[in-house]
Design an enzyme around this catalytic site. Structure first.
Site, PDB file in Angstrom:
ATOM      1  N   GLY A 223      20.229  16.786  25.159  1.00 57.98           N
ATOM      2  CA  GLY A 223      20.624  17.257  23.833  1.00 57.98           C
ATOM      3  C   GLY A 223      20.949  16.115  22.886  1.00 57.98           C
ATOM      4  O   GLY A 223      20.554  16.126  21.714  1.00 57.98           O
ATOM      5  N   CYS A 224      21.658  15.127  23.384  1.00 57.93           N
ATOM      6  CA  CYS A 224      22.050  13.991  22.552  1.00 57.93           C
ATOM      7  C   CYS A 224      20.826  13.174  22.145  1.00 57.93           C
ATOM      8  O   CYS A 224      20.746  12.681  21.017  1.00 57.93           O
ATOM      9  CB  CYS A 224      23.075  13.129  23.283  1.00 57.93           C
ATOM     10  N   THR A 225      19.880  13.034  23.049  1.00 60.17           N
ATOM     11  CA  THR A 225      18.651  12.313  22.739  1.00 60.17           C
ATOM     12  C   THR A 225      17.883  13.037  21.635  1.00 60.17           C
ATOM     13  O   THR A 225      17.452  12.420  20.655  1.00 60.17           O
ATOM     14  CB  THR A 225      17.775  12.165  24.000  1.00 60.17           C
TER      15      THR A 225
ATOM     16  N   ALA B 279      19.716  12.624  18.225  1.00 59.84           N
ATOM     17  CA  ALA B 279      19.577  11.272  17.671  1.00 59.84           C
ATOM     18  C   ALA B 279      18.148  11.026  17.177  1.00 59.84           C
ATOM     19  O   ALA B 279      17.950  10.409  16.120  1.00 59.84           O
ATOM     20  CB  ALA B 279      19.970  10.241  18.721  1.00 59.84           C
TER      21      ALA B 279
ATOM     22  N   LYS C  95      27.162  12.111  24.942  1.00 65.09           N
ATOM     23  CA  LYS C  95      26.756  11.058  25.877  1.00 65.09           C
ATOM     24  C   LYS C  95      25.362  10.549  25.552  1.00 65.09           C
ATOM     25  O   LYS C  95      24.431  11.324  25.364  1.00 65.09           O
ATOM     26  CB  LYS C  95      26.781  11.636  27.297  1.00 65.09           C
TER      27      LYS C  95
END
Length: 151
Positions: free
Chosen positions: A44-46, A49, A39
């Site tokens: 975590g995704c931030t 990326a 998401k």
């Protein structure tokens, strides 16, 4: 659910809408690092990326492009890129076709609740479309550096 892909398998042939008004073809005829994440704008995704963005030039020097894929919309991806100053390309898999093809759409369990979601995974694809490396159930910390080191 589709069977998980492994090293030596051919990458599925896909074309996804991506940020910057373009499409991403997999395989692309160049080396690719394709990472699936759950998401946009979650911690975590931030971090993942941002880590890949910070190493984009190092991956390019080794002949690899980077693309992140989630089921978020292109509008969500555009906001995510702007907010976090990301330099990598993000592709939208709203219908789940890429997640199914790569075998990352899996049953998850959180606090006893079962649901379907994206298993954080990374695939390195050679210019000829062969999968060179796979990481599943990725832990974000140092992951981008681990992938770079493996190339």
């Amino acid at each position: 659910m589709t069977a998980a892909l492994a090293v030596g398998d051919k990458a599925p042939e896909l074309e996804l809408a991506a940020t910057g008004g373009s499409n991403v073809k997999i395989p692309s005829g160049k080396g690719m690092v394709v990472f699936f994440y759950p998401k946009d704008s979650t911690p975590g995704c931030t971090n993942e990326a941002k880590d890949f963005s910070a190493l984009k030039a190092d991956f390019a020097a080794k002949g690899y492009d980077i693309v992140g894929i989630s089921r978020d919309s292109l509008a969500s991806h555009d906001k995510f890129i702007a907010r976090q100053e990301l330099t990598i390309q993000l592709a939208s898999d709203e219908d789940g076709q890429a997640c199914e093809a790569f075998g990352v759409w899996v049953e998850k369990n959180m606090y006893g609740r079962k649901y379907m979601g994206i298993e954080r995974s990374t695939f390195v694809i050679s210019p000829d479309g062969t999968i060179e490396a796979v990481w599943r159930k990725v832990k974000v910390k140092e992951h981008a550096k681990t992938v770079l080191t493996a190339l």
